[in-house]
Structures are given as C-alpha cells and as structure tokens.
Enzyme design. Sequence first.
Site, mmCIF file in Angstrom:
data_model
loop_
_atom_site.group_PDB
_atom_site.id
_atom_site.type_symbol
_atom_site.label_atom_id
_atom_site.label_comp_id
_atom_site.label_asym_id
_atom_site.label_seq_id
_atom_site.Cartn_x
_atom_site.Cartn_y
_atom_site.Cartn_z
ATOM 1 N N GLY A 14 0.771 -1.242 0.000
ATOM 2 C CA GLY A 14 0.000 0.000 0.000
ATOM 3 C C GLY A 14 0.800 1.288 0.000
ATOM 4 O O GLY A 14 0.324 2.316 0.492
ATOM 5 N N SER A 15 2.001 1.279 -0.596
ATOM 6 C CA SER A 15 2.753 2.547 -0.595
ATOM 7 C C SER A 15 2.102 3.580 -1.522
ATOM 8 O O SER A 15 2.145 4.785 -1.238
ATOM 9 C CB SER A 15 4.223 2.322 -0.955
ATOM 10 N N MET A 92 -4.127 -7.027 -7.142
ATOM 11 C CA MET A 92 -3.529 -8.108 -7.927
ATOM 12 C C MET A 92 -4.521 -8.960 -8.715
ATOM 13 O O MET A 92 -4.253 -10.124 -8.983
ATOM 14 C CB MET A 92 -2.682 -9.001 -7.000
ATOM 15 N N ARG A 93 -5.661 -8.380 -9.080
ATOM 16 C CA ARG A 93 -6.629 -9.146 -9.881
ATOM 17 C C ARG A 93 -7.054 -8.351 -11.093
ATOM 18 O O ARG A 93 -7.081 -7.115 -11.046
ATOM 19 C CB ARG A 93 -7.887 -9.441 -9.056
ATOM 20 N N ASN A 109 -5.551 2.816 -12.744
ATOM 21 C CA ASN A 109 -4.542 1.892 -12.236
ATOM 22 C C ASN A 109 -3.157 2.509 -12.413
ATOM 23 O O ASN A 109 -2.958 3.351 -13.297
ATOM 24 C CB ASN A 109 -4.617 0.571 -13.019
ATOM 25 N N HIS A 111 0.791 1.275 -13.120
ATOM 26 C CA HIS A 111 1.575 0.112 -13.550
ATOM 27 C C HIS A 111 3.054 0.497 -13.582
ATOM 28 O O HIS A 111 3.405 1.550 -14.130
ATOM 29 C CB HIS A 111 1.106 -0.353 -14.933
ATOM 30 N N ASP A 147 -3.815 -4.190 -18.235
ATOM 31 C CA ASP A 147 -2.979 -2.993 -18.374
ATOM 32 C C ASP A 147 -3.069 -2.365 -19.770
ATOM 33 O O ASP A 147 -2.065 -1.904 -20.313
ATOM 34 C CB ASP A 147 -1.510 -3.330 -18.043
ATOM 35 N N GLN A 175 8.609 7.557 -8.608
ATOM 36 C CA GLN A 175 7.828 8.264 -9.628
ATOM 37 C C GLN A 175 6.352 7.889 -9.545
ATOM 38 O O GLN A 175 5.478 8.721 -9.809
ATOM 39 C CB GLN A 175 8.385 7.975 -11.028
ATOM 40 N N GLU A 176 6.072 6.639 -9.184
ATOM 41 C CA GLU A 176 4.670 6.226 -9.014
ATOM 42 C C GLU A 176 3.999 7.118 -7.980
ATOM 43 O O GLU A 176 2.876 7.584 -8.171
ATOM 44 C CB GLU A 176 4.584 4.765 -8.540
HETATM 45 C C1 GRF Z 1 3.324 -0.890 -7.560
HETATM 46 O O1 GRF Z 1 4.572 -1.092 -8.140
HETATM 47 C C2 GRF Z 1 2.268 -0.691 -8.609
HETATM 48 O O2 GRF Z 1 2.749 -0.024 -9.739
HETATM 49 C C3 GRF Z 1 1.859 -2.093 -8.972
HETATM 50 O O3 GRF Z 1 1.904 -2.795 -7.748
HETATM 51 C C4 GRF Z 1 2.822 -2.158 -6.866
HETATM 52 C C5 GRF Z 1 2.057 -1.842 -5.621
HETATM 53 O O4 GRF Z 1 2.875 -1.290 -4.631
HETATM 54 N N1 GRF Z 1 0.576 -2.110 -9.633
HETATM 55 P P1 GRF Z 1 2.221 -0.635 -3.350
HETATM 56 O O5 GRF Z 1 1.330 -1.710 -2.734
HETATM 57 O O6 GRF Z 1 1.456 0.563 -3.777
HETATM 58 O O7 GRF Z 1 3.375 -0.301 -2.455
#
Ligand code: GRF
Length: 202
Positions: A14-15, A92-93, A109, A111, A147, A175-176
């Site tokens: 959950g970061s 993850m689904r 989403n 990715h 995706d 960056q996310e």
């Molecule tokens: C991230 O790398 C995201 O891009 C991918 O799953 C990972 C989730 O990380 N879909 P977090 O749980 O948000 O730390």
Amino acid sequence: MNKLNLGVLASGRGSNLQAIIDACAAGRLPARVAVVISDNGNAFALERARRAGIPAVHVDMGDFPGKAEYERQIAGVLKEHGVDLVCLAGYMRLVGNGLLDAFPGRIMNIHPALLPAFPGLHAQEQAWCYGVKFSGCTVHFVDEGMDTGPIILQAVVPVYDDDTADTLAERILEQEHRIYPEAIRLFCEGKLEVRGRKVYIK
Ligand code: GRF
C-alpha cells in the site's frame, strides 16, 4: 471545489495508497479516501487505512461463488461509501465487468512500466531482464484488458548498468508516488478528456 470520494483497492503493502492519503492530507488533491478494500486480509494497505482513520474492508473472494458475485460485493461497498473514482493500487486481480459496469470510465490503475511495454506481473523485472535503457510507470484508465486502458500520465526513469531489478523498482516507485496523485488530481479537477484510446489533458 467539492472533494471527490476515492475508493482504493489494494492487495499488498500500500505505498501508493499512502502517497494518495498523504496528498489528500497535504491539500494537493481535492479528494478524500472514503474506503480502502483489499482481497487480502493481511495486506498492510488495510493497516495504513486504519491508521489514517479510513474504513478498511477485507472482501474475500473465497466467500463468493464466483468473480461476478465478488465484484458485486466490492461495487456495493464502494457505492455505500459514495465513491466517485476507484483507484487500483497494487490490486492483484484483473478487473471484470462487475466493477467496470458499476464505475464506467471511473477506474484508474498504476503500472510500474512504460505501457504498452511489460504489462502484467513483475514489470520492473521484465524490463530489467530485457535490457531496456529507460523504464518508468504509467497511470491509465482501466478497461477489460490487462494494463491496456487509455494512458493518462507516464514518467520515465533511466536504467543503469549496476541496477538490479530491485534498485530499478525503487527508482520507479518514487515516480509512481508522484504521478498517481497527480493523475487523480487531474481527474478531480475535470481536466481529463478521453477520446478513444487517447486521454487529453485540458
Ligand atoms: C506498484 O509497483 C504498482 O505499480 C503495482 O503494484 C505495486 C504496488 O505497490 N501495480 P504498493 O502496494 O502501492 O506499495
């Protein structure tokens, strides 16, 4: 401006959820996280939600006869909390019609690769093994594919010779945490216009 209600679906640490919660708290995002849902009862994402005083709900796929019923339950929880936008953050689904039909054009989403390269699982490792010189991350709207939905924002990072899949993943994750809240902000401000495959930022 009215704040939008976000519903976050997360299966793991959950970061990205945390980055969204922090952006809301800092006033960088005209939104609030109304509910966090996980298919994994042990997800640290649920703990992060509780710590932030956000309803945290575990929906166990095993409690339902099939995916349609499972997603109907999730959609119900999201609607109960008045969710305007659903954010997948390490969920993850593959999303099916139960959710897509309940929130048309309202599911995003993140990715960890520059789509359409390296969709699916372990994208950072796929990119590192392939030997690309740049990778990055993509925020996109969700459609029925894996995706494949219209791309909202991307960020690029370099890949260095001494990287491992893990150091690359860390660089991408930074960056996310920057572009996911930014994409959500654009949505909240009504600045995203989708025409076919393309997303225009007004
Ligand atoms: C991230 O790398 C995201 O891009 C991918 O799953 C990972 C989730 O990380 N879909 P977090 O749980 O948000 O730390």
